[in-house]
Enzyme design. Structure first.
Site, PDB file in Angstrom:
ATOM      1  NE  ARG A  61      -9.595  -0.432 -15.444  1.00 44.39           N
ATOM      2  CZ  ARG A  61      -9.586   0.613 -15.882  1.00 44.39           C
ATOM      3  NH1 ARG A  61      -9.892   0.868 -17.266  1.00 44.39           N
ATOM      4  NH2 ARG A  61      -9.406   1.596 -15.365  1.00 44.39           N
ATOM      5  CB  CYS A 105       0.403  -5.860  20.231  1.00 44.64           C
ATOM      6  SG  CYS A 105       0.090  -5.040  21.736  1.00 44.64           S
ATOM      7  CG  MET A 106       3.787  -8.124  14.840  1.00 42.33           C
ATOM      8  SD  MET A 106       5.444  -9.078  14.747  1.00 42.33           S
ATOM      9  CE  MET A 106       6.250  -7.492  15.022  1.00 42.33           C
ATOM     10  CG  ASP A 107       2.089 -11.465  17.339  1.00 42.78           C
ATOM     11  OD1 ASP A 107       2.284 -11.458  15.946  1.00 42.78           O
ATOM     12  OD2 ASP A 107       2.988 -11.221  17.959  1.00 42.78           O
ATOM     13  NE  ARG A 164      -2.069   4.487 -10.860  1.00 43.87           N
ATOM     14  CZ  ARG A 164      -3.262   3.718 -10.586  1.00 43.87           C
ATOM     15  NH1 ARG A 164      -3.317   3.730  -9.014  1.00 43.87           N
ATOM     16  NH2 ARG A 164      -4.081   2.987 -11.045  1.00 43.87           N
ATOM     17  CG  HIS A 189      -7.306   4.174 -13.080  1.00 44.06           C
ATOM     18  ND1 HIS A 189      -8.409   3.317 -13.022  1.00 44.06           N
ATOM     19  CD2 HIS A 189      -6.955   4.276 -11.520  1.00 44.06           C
ATOM     20  CE1 HIS A 189      -8.644   3.012 -11.634  1.00 44.06           C
ATOM     21  NE2 HIS A 189      -7.810   3.643 -10.969  1.00 44.06           N
ATOM     22  CE  LYS A 224      -6.207  -2.999  -7.785  1.00 41.70           C
ATOM     23  NZ  LYS A 224      -6.049  -1.599  -8.429  1.00 41.70           N
ATOM     24  CE1 TYR A 284       5.231  -3.820  23.947  1.00 43.55           C
ATOM     25  CE2 TYR A 284       3.737  -4.220  22.137  1.00 43.55           C
ATOM     26  CZ  TYR A 284       4.848  -4.768  22.958  1.00 43.55           C
ATOM     27  OH  TYR A 284       5.373  -5.875  22.706  1.00 43.55           O
TER      28      TYR A 284
HETATM   29  C1  PLP Z   1      -7.562  -1.387  -8.799  1.00 47.96           C
HETATM   30  C2  PLP Z   1      -7.667  -0.936 -10.274  1.00 47.96           C
HETATM   31  C3  PLP Z   1      -9.071  -0.970 -10.609  1.00 47.96           C
HETATM   32  C4  PLP Z   1     -10.330  -1.299  -9.677  1.00 47.96           C
HETATM   33  O1  PLP Z   1     -10.562  -0.098  -8.792  1.00 47.96           O
HETATM   34  P1  PLP Z   1     -11.843  -0.214  -7.885  1.00 47.96           P
HETATM   35  O2  PLP Z   1     -11.897   1.340  -7.353  1.00 47.96           O
HETATM   36  O3  PLP Z   1     -11.453  -1.143  -6.776  1.00 47.96           O
HETATM   37  O4  PLP Z   1     -13.210  -0.593  -8.629  1.00 47.96           O
HETATM   38  C5  PLP Z   1      -9.382  -0.540 -11.808  1.00 47.96           C
HETATM   39  N1  PLP Z   1      -8.596  -0.329 -12.886  1.00 47.96           N
HETATM   40  C6  PLP Z   1      -7.259  -0.157 -12.608  1.00 47.96           C
HETATM   41  C7  PLP Z   1      -6.246   0.252 -13.437  1.00 47.96           C
HETATM   42  C8  PLP Z   1      -6.942  -0.680 -10.911  1.00 47.96           C
HETATM   43  O5  PLP Z   1      -5.556  -0.324 -10.554  1.00 47.96           O
END
Ligand code: PLP
Length: 446
Positions: free
Chosen positions: A269, A362-364, A181, A213, A60, A315
């Protein structure tokens, strides 16, 4: 005026990261994120070895800033059997990248060896529109994705889309085991499980997964993960009583994979660990885990100047030179993902010497301290660095110890955040350059 060459240059590529890796003009970009695909492959194999079960590469957020396509293909070549993304739009992009690379789809590969793509944040859908020509759920089903479901209304929309398309949607039932969540709450689970069972009987869906999760997998003594596991097992009983038999049970991200063997189940995951970073460096560092940070953010000095003692920088004049000083200008700023919280603290390496940003980000651009401009006796000192010298913001420590390189962990600490945020916020203006064997192109068709 638009010439045909202009329009060709601006036509979106199906692999946006490939376009991003090439600046419009060679040499036009001073900064670059060097992504070591060999490190990514190594990390994937390392995590697989620890987990001992099939693994999903979580790609992701443009693979945590590392680039979706190259990372996804590298992870597959390193043995990932799943790819995971949060949003449906990301999953659709990922499917085009995989199609383009010739990676088989699950539907076209009855052996079950084709990698699967799971996405867990569906757009809000009106069930009466779920089957419409332009419905995102139709696109999801056509893209042969595995989808997560947490609520009855999501299920209704998915059933409508699957019915109209005459396909069976592959679903992973998400339960809330304590994070509060996403996921079904205990009290809503029996009704959702019953509805899923009816949909399975009708042939519109297949419930392949049951998942959740962990919220505190990096706190081995909190007791939280044990509670998650207990709630998960309760949910599993409810689901089985409804007559569902999800065969892919998954709970662990990198933290759970590393620190909770009971959470590994049928699939893990892996996100942050794949990129070579620890979910919590206070528990174990990358090196202790045998992981190699895959991203190196580098730039170059575009100006070097001498300023008098007392002269303010950037700044707000929040930093003033304590002595006559050499400072350097680096063309990276908060729009590139250098947190503004790094003002006067973000570490950088120049020619193997560690120094910091001085004054506000700064921004850049940022200004870095290059050291005193006079010796102890007041005699002028030459500039310690020159225009064009490489500046490294973060990367992997040089194993031989020749080059001082700050890490994403040090940046996180300096900015009061986590390494995840440091790498994922890398801006789209920065080209990614891929190094390491394969560079993403050696994924063999199954
Ligand atoms: C982002 C995410 C992961 C990966 O998590 P890590 O801590 O980066 O391994 C796994 N499962 C879900 C649902 C996530 O949102």
């Amino acid at each position: 005026m638009t010439t045909s060459a202009d329009s060709a240059a601006t036509t979106p590529s199906t692999a946006p990261e490939a376009a991003a890796a090439r600046p419009p003009l060679p040499g036009a970009a001073t900064s670059c994120a060097v992504i070591d695909l060999e490190a990514i492959a190594h990390n994937g194999r390392r995590l697989a070895q620890i987990a001992g079960v099939p693994w999903m590469a979580v790609v992701k957020a443009d693979a945590y800033g590392h680039g979706l396509g190259p990372v996804a293909l590298t992870a597959l070549s390193a043995g990932a059997s799943w790819l995971g993304v949060a949003q449906l739009a990301e999953a659709l992009t990922l499917r085009s990248v995989l199609d383009e690379a010739g990676v088989a789809r699950p539907a076209g590969e009855p052996s079950g060896r084709a990698p699967r793509v799971l996405t867990w944040l569906l757009p809000v859908m009106d069930p009466s529109r779920a089957g419409a020509e332009d419905s995102p759920l139709r696109a999801a089903l056509a893209a042969d994705l595995d989808l997560s479901v947490s609520t009855l209304s999501q299920l209704e929309a998915l059933e409508a889309a699957a019915r109209l398309q005459g396909v069976t949607a592959r679903l992973h039932l998400k339960v809330d085991t304590g994070m509060s969540r996403g996921g079904a709450m205990d009290e809503d689970l029996p009704a959702l499980a019953a509805a899923l069972r009816r949909a399975v009987d009708e042939g519109t869906v297949d419930v392949v997964g049951l998942w959740s999760h962990l919220s505190r997998a990096d706190e081995p003594t909190s007791g939280s993960t044990e509670e998650h596991l207990t709630r998960y097992r309760q949910a599993e009983r409810v689901v089985q009583e409804a007559g569902l038999r999800p065969s892919i049970r998954h709970l662990a991200a990198t933290g759970g994979l590393l620190w909770y063997p009971q959470a590994r189940m049928d699939l893990v995951r892996a996100g942050i660990g794949l990129y070579g970073l620890s979910p919590d460096p206070a528990v174990a560092t990358s090196a202790e885990l045998g992981l190699r940070p895959a991203m190196r953010l580098e730039s170059a000095l575009v100006q070097v100047k001498r300023i008098d003692a007392g002269r303010a920088v950037s700044y707000g004049g929040t930093w003033s030179a304590p002595t006559d000083r050499w400072v350097g200008l680096v063309p990276l700023g908060y729009s590139d993902g250098v947190p503004r919280a790094a003002s006067s603290t973000g570490p950088v390496g120049v020619g193997g010497v560690m120094t910091t940003i001085v004054g506000r980000v700064c921004m850049d651009q940022v200004v870095i301290d290059l050291g005193p401009a006079r010796d102890g006796a007041g005699a002028p000192l030459p500039a310690p660095a020159r225009v064009g010298d490489t500046v490294v913001l973060w990367g992997a420590p040089d194993a031989a110890g020749r080059e001082a390189v700050p890490t994403a962990d040090e940046w996180a600490q300096a900015c009061g955040t986590i390494n995840y945020e440091i790498v994922t916020r890398l801006g789209t203006r920065i080209p990614r350059r891929y190094v390491g064997a394969g560079a993403g192109g050696d994924y063999a068709r199954p």
